[in-house]
Structures are given as C-alpha cells and as structure tokens.
Design a protein around this motif. Structure first.
Motif, PDB file in Angstrom:
ATOM      1  N   GLU A 195       8.772  -6.115 -14.556  1.00 31.85           N
ATOM      2  CA  GLU A 195       9.081  -7.060 -13.488  1.00 31.85           C
ATOM      3  C   GLU A 195       8.223  -6.835 -12.244  1.00 31.85           C
ATOM      4  O   GLU A 195       7.953  -7.765 -11.499  1.00 31.85           O
ATOM      5  CB  GLU A 195      10.562  -7.002 -13.108  1.00 31.85           C
ATOM      6  N   ALA A 196       7.802  -5.611 -12.002  1.00 33.30           N
ATOM      7  CA  ALA A 196       7.012  -5.298 -10.808  1.00 33.30           C
ATOM      8  C   ALA A 196       5.510  -5.472 -11.033  1.00 33.30           C
ATOM      9  O   ALA A 196       4.751  -5.533 -10.075  1.00 33.30           O
ATOM     10  CB  ALA A 196       7.297  -3.866 -10.353  1.00 33.30           C
ATOM     11  N   ARG A 197       5.105  -5.595 -12.286  1.00 34.35           N
ATOM     12  CA  ARG A 197       3.675  -5.635 -12.608  1.00 34.35           C
ATOM     13  C   ARG A 197       2.940  -6.767 -11.879  1.00 34.35           C
ATOM     14  O   ARG A 197       1.832  -6.585 -11.384  1.00 34.35           O
ATOM     15  CB  ARG A 197       3.496  -5.766 -14.116  1.00 34.35           C
ATOM     16  N   ASP A 198       3.539  -7.943 -11.805  1.00 36.39           N
ATOM     17  CA  ASP A 198       2.870  -9.098 -11.205  1.00 36.39           C
ATOM     18  C   ASP A 198       3.376  -9.451  -9.810  1.00 36.39           C
ATOM     19  O   ASP A 198       3.066 -10.525  -9.283  1.00 36.39           O
ATOM     20  CB  ASP A 198       3.032 -10.309 -12.130  1.00 36.39           C
ATOM     21  N   GLU A 199       4.130  -8.561  -9.193  1.00 35.67           N
ATOM     22  CA  GLU A 199       4.700  -8.850  -7.871  1.00 35.67           C
ATOM     23  C   GLU A 199       3.612  -9.115  -6.829  1.00 35.67           C
ATOM     24  O   GLU A 199       3.725 -10.044  -6.031  1.00 35.67           O
ATOM     25  CB  GLU A 199       5.602  -7.703  -7.432  1.00 35.67           C
ATOM     26  N   ALA A 200       2.545  -8.330  -6.837  1.00 39.29           N
ATOM     27  CA  ALA A 200       1.473  -8.531  -5.856  1.00 39.29           C
ATOM     28  C   ALA A 200       0.805  -9.892  -6.032  1.00 39.29           C
ATOM     29  O   ALA A 200       0.510 -10.577  -5.046  1.00 39.29           O
ATOM     30  CB  ALA A 200       0.438  -7.409  -5.967  1.00 39.29           C
ATOM     31  N   VAL A 201       0.592 -10.307  -7.272  1.00 39.83           N
ATOM     32  CA  VAL A 201      -0.026 -11.608  -7.535  1.00 39.83           C
ATOM     33  C   VAL A 201       0.870 -12.724  -7.006  1.00 39.83           C
ATOM     34  O   VAL A 201       0.402 -13.668  -6.365  1.00 39.83           O
ATOM     35  CB  VAL A 201      -0.298 -11.784  -9.050  1.00 39.83           C
ATOM     36  N   ALA A 202       2.163 -12.622  -7.270  1.00 39.66           N
ATOM     37  CA  ALA A 202       3.098 -13.651  -6.806  1.00 39.66           C
ATOM     38  C   ALA A 202       3.123 -13.719  -5.282  1.00 39.66           C
ATOM     39  O   ALA A 202       3.045 -14.808  -4.695  1.00 39.66           O
ATOM     40  CB  ALA A 202       4.496 -13.374  -7.346  1.00 39.66           C
ATOM     41  N   LEU A 203       3.209 -12.568  -4.623  1.00 43.32           N
ATOM     42  CA  LEU A 203       3.251 -12.566  -3.161  1.00 43.32           C
ATOM     43  C   LEU A 203       1.942 -13.064  -2.555  1.00 43.32           C
ATOM     44  O   LEU A 203       1.944 -13.762  -1.540  1.00 43.32           O
ATOM     45  CB  LEU A 203       3.603 -11.171  -2.642  1.00 43.32           C
ATOM     46  N   ALA A 204       0.828 -12.716  -3.178  1.00 42.92           N
ATOM     47  CA  ALA A 204      -0.464 -13.203  -2.688  1.00 42.92           C
ATOM     48  C   ALA A 204      -0.548 -14.723  -2.806  1.00 42.92           C
ATOM     49  O   ALA A 204      -1.113 -15.398  -1.939  1.00 42.92           O
ATOM     50  CB  ALA A 204      -1.604 -12.545  -3.464  1.00 42.92           C
ATOM     51  N   THR A 205       0.046 -15.267  -3.844  1.00 40.83           N
ATOM     52  CA  THR A 205       0.052 -16.717  -4.038  1.00 40.83           C
ATOM     53  C   THR A 205       0.838 -17.413  -2.931  1.00 40.83           C
ATOM     54  O   THR A 205       0.418 -18.439  -2.404  1.00 40.83           O
ATOM     55  CB  THR A 205       0.647 -17.064  -5.421  1.00 40.83           C
ATOM     56  N   TRP A 206       1.970 -16.828  -2.549  1.00 39.79           N
ATOM     57  CA  TRP A 206       2.811 -17.429  -1.497  1.00 39.79           C
ATOM     58  C   TRP A 206       2.183 -17.289  -0.118  1.00 39.79           C
ATOM     59  O   TRP A 206       2.487 -18.072   0.786  1.00 39.79           O
ATOM     60  CB  TRP A 206       4.201 -16.781  -1.502  1.00 39.79           C
ATOM     61  N   LEU A 243       1.985 -10.237   1.817  1.00 31.46           N
ATOM     62  CA  LEU A 243       1.368  -9.073   1.180  1.00 31.46           C
ATOM     63  C   LEU A 243       0.158  -8.687   2.016  1.00 31.46           C
ATOM     64  O   LEU A 243      -0.779  -9.479   2.168  1.00 31.46           O
ATOM     65  CB  LEU A 243       0.950  -9.424  -0.250  1.00 31.46           C
ATOM     66  N   LEU A 244       0.171  -7.470   2.569  1.00 34.42           N
ATOM     67  CA  LEU A 244      -0.929  -7.014   3.411  1.00 34.42           C
ATOM     68  C   LEU A 244      -1.979  -6.259   2.603  1.00 34.42           C
ATOM     69  O   LEU A 244      -3.167  -6.311   2.916  1.00 34.42           O
ATOM     70  CB  LEU A 244      -0.394  -6.135   4.542  1.00 34.42           C
ATOM     71  N   ASP A 245      -1.527  -5.535   1.579  1.00 29.48           N
ATOM     72  CA  ASP A 245      -2.436  -4.801   0.700  1.00 29.48           C
ATOM     73  C   ASP A 245      -1.627  -4.348  -0.506  1.00 29.48           C
ATOM     74  O   ASP A 245      -0.394  -4.435  -0.504  1.00 29.48           O
ATOM     75  CB  ASP A 245      -3.059  -3.592   1.420  1.00 29.48           C
ATOM     76  N   HIS A 246      -2.288  -3.854  -1.516  1.00 26.31           N
ATOM     77  CA  HIS A 246      -1.576  -3.382  -2.694  1.00 26.31           C
ATOM     78  C   HIS A 246      -2.474  -2.515  -3.569  1.00 26.31           C
ATOM     79  O   HIS A 246      -3.697  -2.528  -3.412  1.00 26.31           O
ATOM     80  CB  HIS A 246      -1.034  -4.556  -3.516  1.00 26.31           C
ATOM     81  N   ASP A 247      -1.854  -1.779  -4.452  1.00 27.81           N
ATOM     82  CA  ASP A 247      -2.548  -1.017  -5.480  1.00 27.81           C
ATOM     83  C   ASP A 247      -1.757  -1.210  -6.769  1.00 27.81           C
ATOM     84  O   ASP A 247      -0.682  -0.622  -6.939  1.00 27.81           O
ATOM     85  CB  ASP A 247      -2.637   0.458  -5.114  1.00 27.81           C
ATOM     86  N   ILE A 248      -2.270  -2.050  -7.622  1.00 30.11           N
ATOM     87  CA  ILE A 248      -1.565  -2.392  -8.864  1.00 30.11           C
ATOM     88  C   ILE A 248      -1.345  -1.168  -9.743  1.00 30.11           C
ATOM     89  O   ILE A 248      -0.290  -1.013 -10.353  1.00 30.11           O
ATOM     90  CB  ILE A 248      -2.325  -3.501  -9.623  1.00 30.11           C
ATOM     91  N   ALA A 249      -2.328  -0.284  -9.815  1.00 22.03           N
ATOM     92  CA  ALA A 249      -2.239   0.880 -10.701  1.00 22.03           C
ATOM     93  C   ALA A 249      -1.056   1.775 -10.354  1.00 22.03           C
ATOM     94  O   ALA A 249      -0.410   2.338 -11.248  1.00 22.03           O
ATOM     95  CB  ALA A 249      -3.537   1.680 -10.650  1.00 22.03           C
ATOM     96  N   ASP A 250      -0.749   1.912  -9.066  1.00 23.12           N
ATOM     97  CA  ASP A 250       0.351   2.778  -8.631  1.00 23.12           C
ATOM     98  C   ASP A 250       1.636   2.016  -8.320  1.00 23.12           C
ATOM     99  O   ASP A 250       2.613   2.619  -7.887  1.00 23.12           O
ATOM    100  CB  ASP A 250      -0.054   3.569  -7.377  1.00 23.12           C
ATOM    101  N   PHE A 251       1.638   0.680  -8.480  1.00 27.28           N
ATOM    102  CA  PHE A 251       2.804  -0.143  -8.160  1.00 27.28           C
ATOM    103  C   PHE A 251       3.198   0.029  -6.692  1.00 27.28           C
ATOM    104  O   PHE A 251       4.362   0.197  -6.354  1.00 27.28           O
ATOM    105  CB  PHE A 251       3.988   0.180  -9.078  1.00 27.28           C
ATOM    106  N   VAL A 252       2.195  -0.011  -5.816  1.00 29.80           N
ATOM    107  CA  VAL A 252       2.403   0.161  -4.377  1.00 29.80           C
ATOM    108  C   VAL A 252       2.026  -1.135  -3.666  1.00 29.80           C
ATOM    109  O   VAL A 252       0.963  -1.705  -3.918  1.00 29.80           O
ATOM    110  CB  VAL A 252       1.562   1.327  -3.829  1.00 29.80           C
ATOM    111  N   LEU A 253       2.919  -1.584  -2.785  1.00 33.69           N
ATOM    112  CA  LEU A 253       2.681  -2.779  -1.983  1.00 33.69           C
ATOM    113  C   LEU A 253       2.820  -2.427  -0.511  1.00 33.69           C
ATOM    114  O   LEU A 253       3.709  -1.663  -0.135  1.00 33.69           O
ATOM    115  CB  LEU A 253       3.713  -3.864  -2.305  1.00 33.69           C
ATOM    116  N   LEU A 254       1.949  -2.995   0.308  1.00 33.12           N
ATOM    117  CA  LEU A 254       2.106  -2.934   1.753  1.00 33.12           C
ATOM    118  C   LEU A 254       2.509  -4.336   2.172  1.00 33.12           C
ATOM    119  O   LEU A 254       1.762  -5.303   1.950  1.00 33.12           O
ATOM    120  CB  LEU A 254       0.803  -2.510   2.438  1.00 33.12           C
TER     121      LEU A 254
END
Length: 110
Positions: free
Chosen positions: A71-82, A90-101
């Motif tokens: 469920e968290a894998r695509d969270e950054a993509v979804a937030l970037a879309t919005w 979404l200010l920044d992210h690292d998909i590999a570590d599941f980290v979102l700013l």
C-alpha cells in the motif's frame, strides 16, 4: 536522535520488523542530514509508519517513514500527482526506503 514511541515498537514482532525498528533512529538522522531538516517535535505514529515533525528552512513538514508494504509503494507517486490539491504536498521522497517528506498542515489548515 529520536526516541521511537513504545506503543509503536510494541507492535513490531517479526525479525524483519525488529531489524527495521532498530535502524529507525539512524535512518531518521540520515534523512535529517540529507534534506537539511531539524527536529520540531516528538515522533508520532500510525499503524504502519513513524511520523517525525521537522522544519525544512522556515517550512513546517513531517518526515514519514513507512514499513515496506504494497500500500505504501506508490504513495509518493499518488501524492506527486495531486501536487498538494486535496492532499498534503510531497516535498521529497525516497522510494527505496519508503520515506516521504510532506508538508505539515495545522488542523485549521486542512
């Protein structure tokens, strides 16, 4: 260095979860340095992640560190879309570590 809330740590029981839990404070420190953030409150948590209030320059934000799960894998993509319209920015992210700013909004700012 952050202190992981005991209520969050208590629910993590598998060896994989325990390893990630042990690495959490260091991971948060690494992202604080990487994105030039400073702590701005005590860590909080939801079911699958730790949320750390931070400041990025003069902007309130949160560093969200989730457990790797589908469920968290695509969270950054979804937030970037919005792009902050109807969702936090979404200010920044690292998909590999599941980290979102993420931007931090007050309750009245939602």
């Amino acid at each position: 260095m952050i202190t992981v809330p005991a209520t969050f740590a208590a629910r993590l029981r598998t060896p994989e979860q325990r390893r990630r839990l042990t690495a959490l404070p260091e991971m948060v420190e690494r992202y604080l340095a990487r994105w030039d953030l400073r702590l701005d409150g005590e860590p909080m948590h939801g079911y699958s992640g730790l949320v750390v209030p931070v400041r990025a320059a003069d902007r309130a934000a949160v560093l969200k560190v989730s457990w790797p799960h589908i469920e968290a894998r695509d969270e950054a993509v979804a937030l970037a879309t919005w792009q902050g319209a109807g969702a936090v920015e979404l200010l920044d992210h690292d998909i590999a570590d599941f980290v979102l700013l993420l931007e931090r909004r007050t309750r009245t700012g939602i």
